[in-house]
Scaffold this active site. Structure first.
Site, PDB file in Angstrom:
ATOM      1  N   ASP A  94       0.856  -1.193   0.000  1.00  0.00           N
ATOM      2  CA  ASP A  94       0.000   0.000   0.000  1.00  0.00           C
ATOM      3  C   ASP A  94       0.888   1.238   0.000  1.00  0.00           C
ATOM      4  OD1 ASP A  94      -2.391  -1.473   0.122  1.00  0.00           O
ATOM      5  OD2 ASP A  94      -2.156  -1.713   2.294  1.00  0.00           O
ATOM      6  N   LEU A  95       0.841   2.022  -1.057  1.00  0.00           N
ATOM      7  CA  LEU A  95       1.727   3.171  -1.229  1.00  0.00           C
ATOM      8  C   LEU A  95       1.619   4.143  -0.056  1.00  0.00           C
ATOM      9  CD1 LEU A  95       3.689   4.709  -3.083  1.00  0.00           C
ATOM     10  CD2 LEU A  95       1.692   5.814  -4.121  1.00  0.00           C
ATOM     11  N   ASP A  96       2.771   4.449   0.555  1.00  0.00           N
ATOM     12  CA  ASP A  96       2.873   5.422   1.648  1.00  0.00           C
ATOM     13  C   ASP A  96       2.000   5.057   2.848  1.00  0.00           C
ATOM     14  OD1 ASP A  96       4.595   6.851   0.029  1.00  0.00           O
ATOM     15  OD2 ASP A  96       3.029   8.182  -0.727  1.00  0.00           O
ATOM     16  N   GLU A  97       1.734   3.761   3.040  1.00  0.00           N
ATOM     17  CA  GLU A  97       0.876   3.327   4.146  1.00  0.00           C
ATOM     18  C   GLU A  97       1.622   2.429   5.132  1.00  0.00           C
ATOM     19  OE1 GLU A  97      -2.157   4.178   4.838  1.00  0.00           O
ATOM     20  OE2 GLU A  97      -2.933   5.109   3.020  1.00  0.00           O
TER      21      GLU A  97
END
Length: 294
Positions: free
Chosen positions: A224-227
């Site tokens: 999950d991008l930037d998560e």
């Protein structure tokens, strides 16, 4: 005298600390620093212990003899030699401030890491890297060759024995497969105070919102991008008089510091994954000292 550390994760239960302390004492070890956290929400227990082996017990002996204690409490555990430097690969694109900062910190011993390679999708920093006798790999990434590019990256990881990948403003999204394969072993620096202002242009978003604080976030990389679980964050205060380009310049220093602190925590085995979060213990005394200043 050899200096080691022990990290432990298990279900919270009575007697864990006593068992660890008794075991180390029986093995002729003297505890020099200890930190622990009992997460009441998840029921998980985390502990990191630094110690000296004063009776000549080796790392292998400590691991082997600890199995009985670990089985009793169903522990995940690791013993580490505190003198060993973690092997790290740095990945970078066209913003070099974090790369240059890490090269310097590694050179003076401010970070307990050995940079075994630098990988980039551009040639901008080849000379800087090669001049420090560090292998430089240019691996171009396009939509068409991304699977092959990631295979080439993983080949470098395997050949160097790298234990950690650092994305020092590497502006490519890693595949789900690579994120899963390297889970807990990739650290990213995001030029924003997550979870706000995600994506590729957070400073512009912050500027348009008129914020009074900007910051940076270092986190473990997930699909999950930037998560991913956050390891370290910091901020810098700004005013209405600053431009969007001022935000970028002010943010560079914060990014470098935040990323270095996150790597320091990981390399010293102070950072633990705890679901979508992390447990990060304080640094042990003396762990910030450098071998030299230049």
């Amino acid at each position: 005298m050899q200096k080691f550390c022990l990290t432990v994760t298990c279900t919270s239960t009575r007697g864990v600390v006593a068992a660890l302390s008794s075991y180390l004492n029986e093995q002729g070890c003297n505890i020099t620093d200890s930190a622990q956290f009992d997460d009441s929400e998840t029921g998980q227990f985390f502990m990191r212990v630094s110690f000296r082996s004063e009776g000549g017990t080796t790392l292998e002996q400590l691991k082997e003899r600890f199995e009985t204690v670990a089985t009793q409490f169903d522990m995940n555990f690791s013993f580490h030699d505190e003198q060993e430097k973690m092997k790290v690969i740095i990945m970078v694109s066209r913003f070099g401030h974090c790369l240059n900062d890490l090269l310097y910190r590694a050179r003076i011993g401010a970070l307990p890491i050995e940079i075994v390679a630098v990988i980039s999708n551009h040639m901008d920093y080849q000379k800087v890297v090669v001049n420090q006798d560090i292998p430089f790999h240019r691996i171009k990434v396009t939509k068409e060759n991304k699977p092959q590019a990631e295979a080439d990256i993983m080949r470098v990881v395997e050949e160097t024995g790298a234990e950690l990948i650092v994305l020092a403003r590497y502006m490519q999204i890693l595949s789900d497969e690579m994120c899963q394969k390297m889970s807990g072993r990739i650290i990213n620096i995001h030029h924003s105070f997550l979870p706000s202002f995600k994506g590729a242009n957070p400073y512009k978003q912050a500027f348009e919102k008129g914020v009074k604080l900007i910051g940076a976030t270092s986190h473990y990389v997930t699909a999950d991008l930037d998560e991913g679980p956050i390891i370290e964050q910091d901020i810098v205060r700004i005013t209405h008089a600053q431009s969007a380009s001022d935000y970028v310049s002010l943010g560079r220093d914060v990014e470098s510091q935040v990323l270095a602190r996150a790597i320091h925590a990981h390399a010293h085995h102070r950072a633990f994954l705890n679901g979508n979060k992390t447990v990060v213990f304080p640094a042990s005394p003396g762990s910030f000292s450098s071998e030299r200043m230049g």
